[in-house]
Motif scaffolding. Structure first.
Motif, mmCIF file in Angstrom:
data_model
loop_
_atom_site.group_PDB
_atom_site.id
_atom_site.type_symbol
_atom_site.label_atom_id
_atom_site.label_comp_id
_atom_site.label_asym_id
_atom_site.label_seq_id
_atom_site.Cartn_x
_atom_site.Cartn_y
_atom_site.Cartn_z
ATOM 1 N N LEU A 1 66.992 26.191 25.051
ATOM 2 C CA LEU A 1 66.585 27.524 25.453
ATOM 3 C C LEU A 1 65.451 27.330 26.337
ATOM 4 C CD1 LEU A 1 66.284 30.538 25.400
ATOM 5 C CD2 LEU A 1 65.099 30.446 23.384
ATOM 6 N N ILE A 2 65.491 27.713 27.545
ATOM 7 C CA ILE A 2 64.489 27.605 28.527
ATOM 8 C C ILE A 2 63.915 28.818 28.987
ATOM 9 C CG2 ILE A 2 64.796 25.194 29.119
ATOM 10 C CD1 ILE A 2 65.401 26.595 31.870
ATOM 11 N N THR A 3 62.538 28.737 29.186
ATOM 12 C CA THR A 3 62.035 30.193 29.825
ATOM 13 C C THR A 3 61.758 29.599 31.346
ATOM 14 O OG1 THR A 3 59.620 30.122 29.320
ATOM 15 C CG2 THR A 3 60.993 30.943 27.610
ATOM 16 N N VAL B 1 59.662 33.241 22.541
ATOM 17 C CA VAL B 1 59.849 31.930 22.522
ATOM 18 C C VAL B 1 58.892 31.458 21.109
ATOM 19 C CG1 VAL B 1 58.898 29.635 23.064
ATOM 20 C CG2 VAL B 1 60.516 30.921 24.462
ATOM 21 N N LYS B 2 57.729 32.228 21.010
ATOM 22 C CA LYS B 2 56.978 31.999 20.062
ATOM 23 C C LYS B 2 57.444 32.598 18.606
ATOM 24 C CE LYS B 2 52.362 31.500 21.848
ATOM 25 N NZ LYS B 2 50.944 32.260 21.882
ATOM 26 N N ILE B 3 57.914 33.682 18.682
ATOM 27 C CA ILE B 3 58.632 34.455 17.583
ATOM 28 C C ILE B 3 60.062 33.273 17.174
ATOM 29 C CG2 ILE B 3 60.206 36.216 16.687
ATOM 30 C CD1 ILE B 3 58.552 37.934 18.393
ATOM 31 N N PRO C 1 68.679 19.929 16.514
ATOM 32 C CA PRO C 1 69.777 20.426 17.150
ATOM 33 C C PRO C 1 69.326 21.596 18.127
ATOM 34 C CG PRO C 1 69.753 21.376 15.115
ATOM 35 C CD PRO C 1 68.615 20.543 15.216
ATOM 36 N N VAL C 2 68.066 22.173 18.152
ATOM 37 C CA VAL C 2 67.870 23.337 19.094
ATOM 38 C C VAL C 2 66.339 22.897 19.556
ATOM 39 C CG1 VAL C 2 67.022 25.666 19.066
ATOM 40 C CG2 VAL C 2 69.036 24.976 17.685
ATOM 41 N N LEU C 3 66.449 23.112 21.209
ATOM 42 C CA LEU C 3 65.204 22.973 21.911
ATOM 43 C C LEU C 3 64.754 24.164 22.438
ATOM 44 C CD1 LEU C 3 65.937 19.625 23.642
ATOM 45 C CD2 LEU C 3 64.969 19.806 21.418
ATOM 46 N N ILE C 4 63.628 24.472 22.331
ATOM 47 C CA ILE C 4 62.860 25.745 22.782
ATOM 48 C C ILE C 4 61.804 25.222 23.675
ATOM 49 C CG2 ILE C 4 61.824 28.014 21.947
ATOM 50 C CD1 ILE C 4 63.177 27.846 19.493
#
Lengths: 271, 341
Positions: free
Chosen positions: B209-211, B63-65, B174-177
């Motif tokens: 994107l979820i972890t 996620v950090k990358i 548009p993108v959520l992390i």
């Protein structure tokens, strides 16, 4: 993406803090007088105002002399904390990644976003001391000295920001949340001649003081205290040095900040 | 799925950290920790994608990358076709990031003030910013909770999580992390947040994107899931697709109270030996839950062997159940060892 919103962000943040934390506002207003009282009180314990004049070698009012020192000293500390220390603060509260995600170089975000805070603090502190200076020096000379003091703070801010950013680059690249500023600040002030004129320091200490931008800021500020009508060529000379240092320190800081940022990104310590 | 539909892509990401073990007051030993060992996956536009794995699997590193906050040793990653290293500034404009729901804001500022500050930092200003902040405060339910003008330090964890999601949406990216967005939340807050994430993806066309290490969460909200362990992607598929991979096993669950001196590791080994099946023991609020993946044709035999072993070990058996395969079973089967919750 303009700097306008970046500067505005910092300004509203400072206002929000002062609005929400009344104790901070009170401390913020009382601090300069407390510091001045401490320095003058300590000075009077060891000697009279006459002996001070004799040691300095000029006919200068010690109160005005130390007002100039106090304002520069306090603002230098505040600037070091505001630029370099904000890396630590942001890391402590976990906001560092979100500030770094702003679409500006991190060094720019740090330095530019401190400008409104600096101007606010400088203006408030000068305003606080203005009645005292005018009371001692009279209206005309007093206003002139206040103007020179303000000029010193504005020009002095420029290299100090680069200087503080040097330490910010160090703080961002080390994982330990070392509070190096806590011991660094008093040393910088001592060598800059905030409490005792730099030219009276030992020779080795004078060498260090030449490298510190705060030395020239303090000297410039003291011109307002030492000289009834400040000498234009001396002021120009001091401003020249400060501008030269601005270019030097900010260039070095920009390069080091980039390197510090890359190191932090490689090692995964942005958290 | 064509390349135009790919929102996030990682290609053979490798990351090694240097850590130090202190062995004395002055002495420390340097060690290298491989966090990612060639991570590759694709996330399509408009889907909720889960990166599922235990603690230390490499989720946060990935996620950090992707968030441009960490440089990989090798490999590439793209957000909507933009390289996260070479085009970091462009990527930052396309993503909303939440790395922790419980911190990351100024404690002495209210929720609204925090959002306004970060909005300005990200380039918003004037009526546009005010309108966006108001919209988000309503959308995330913070206004309804009366949290808008409360200092952040007075927020509950649920409110903090909502504010954290609100910040990711400030610039309408548009993108959520989101790294573990429901970690530590009470069940109602977690459920509410999950519903919001699904709505953002399916109604507002965001790619999310979820972890998580919560298999239940991944199962109910993710369109697709990547299972990651020890820095490697073990499988990427839809939840149903992953479950089909364990169609050849029947999950058997036995709830027990273990004797005080019992060792979970020892009991796991005994059960593995006696049943010849993958076994994992989970501590529960009351007792322990043992999961055994049995071949379908030997469920009865596996059950009786397991029960005999448990009686021999003086365990008090409370319940025996035959379950439908879950993501947990997929994980146990893929790793051949531990599961997690």
């Amino acid at each position: 993406m303009s700097f306008k919103t970046l500067v505005k962000a910092s300004f509203v943040q400072t206002i929000y803090f002062l609005k929400n934390v009344k104790a901070m506002l009170i401390t913020f207003l009382l601090w300069p007088y407390l510091m001045l009282g401490l320095i003058l009180g300590a000075g009077l314990m060891f000697g009279s105002t006459a002996s001070f004049r004799q040691n300095i070698g000029l006919n200068v009012d010690p109160i005005v002399f130390f007002i100039a020192s106090t304002v520069v000293a306090l603002i230098s500390i505040s600037l070091m904390w505001g630029v370099a220390g904000s890396v630590l603060e942001l890391r402590w509260i976990g906001a560092l990644p979100y500030v770094m995600l702003a679409p500006h170089r991190f060094s720019i975000t740090l330095v530019v976003s401190y400008i409104p805070n600096y101007l606010l603090i400088a203006s408030l502190q000068i305003l606080e001391f203005a009645p005292l200076i005018i009371l001692i020096e009279g209206l005309e000379i007093g206003l002139l000295k206040i103007a020179v003091l303000f000029l010193a703070l504005i020009v002095g801010m420029l290299p100090l920001m680069g200087f503080a950013a040097l330490f910010a680059s160090l703080l961002i690249s080390i994982k330990e949340e070392s509070n190096i500023l806590a011991w660094l600040n008093p040393i910088i002030l001592l060598f800059s001649g905030a409490f005792y004129p730099a030219y009276l320091l030992p020779r080795w200490a004078q060498f260090i003081s030449w490298l510190l931008p705060s030395t020239y800021t303090i000297e410039l500020a003291r011109l307002s205290a030492l000289i009834g009508a400040p000498n234009l060529s001396t002021i120009t000379f001091m401003i020249g040095i400060l501008l030269g240092m601005t270019v030097a320190y900010n260039s070095i800081a920009s390069a080091l900040m980039g390197a510090g940022e890359r190191k932090a990104l490689r090692e995964g310590i942005i958290e | 799925m064509s390349n135009r539909n790919i929102a996030i892509e990682t290609v053979s990401l490798v990351k090694t950290y240097t850590a130090y073990d202190r062995i004395g007051f002055f002495k420390r030993v340097k060690k290298r920790v491989k966090a990612l060992r060639g991570v590759s996956f694709k996330v399509y536009k408009g889907e909720v994608f889960g990166l599922l794995g235990p603690n230390g699997a490499g989720k946060t590193t990935t996620v950090k990358i992707l968030s441009t906050l960490l440089l990989p040793d090798s490999g590439d990653a793209y957000i909507l076709g933009h390289h996260v290293i070479h085009e970091a500034t462009k990527v930052r404009k396309l993503i909303g990031v939440s790395l922790s729901v419980e911190r990351g804001f100024f404690w002495k500022l209210t929720g609204r003030e925090n959002l306004k500050y970060f909005g300005m930092l990200y380039g918003l200003d004037g009526p546009e910013l005010d309108q966006r902040v108001d919209e988000l405060l309503v959308m995330l339910g913070l206004e309804e909770l009366g949290a808008v003008n409360k200092l952040y330090e007075e927020y509950s964890l649920g409110m903090k999580a909502r504010l954290s999601i609100a910040r990711t949406l400030l610039t309408d990216p548009p993108v959520l992390i989101l790294d573990e967005p429901t970690l530590g939340l009470d069940p109602p807050s977690a459920r509410c947040l999950r519903e919001m994430l699904v709505q953002l993806a399916h109604k507002k066309s965001k790619t999310v994107l979820i972890t998580t290490h919560n298999m239940f969460e991944a199962e109910i909200i993710c369109d697709r899931v990547a299972i990651i362990d020890k820095g490697q992607i073990l499988a990427v598929d839809t939840v149903d697709g992953l479950k089909r991979r364990v169609a050849d096993v029947v999950p058997l669950e036995i709830t027990v109270y273990l004797p005080a001196q019992a060792s979970i590791e020892h009991l796991t080994e005994i059960l593995k030996r006696d049943t010849s099946c993958p076994v994992k023991i989970f501590p529960e609020e009351k007792g322990h839950r043992i999961k055994i993946l049995s071949p379908p044709d030997t469920v009865d035999e596996t059950t009786s062997r397991a029960l005999k072993s448990l009686y021999d070990q003086k365990c008090n058996v409370r319940k025996v159940e035959v379950k439908q395969p879950s993501l947990e079973d997929v994980f146990i089967k893929l790793t051949g060892k531990t599961g997690f919750r």
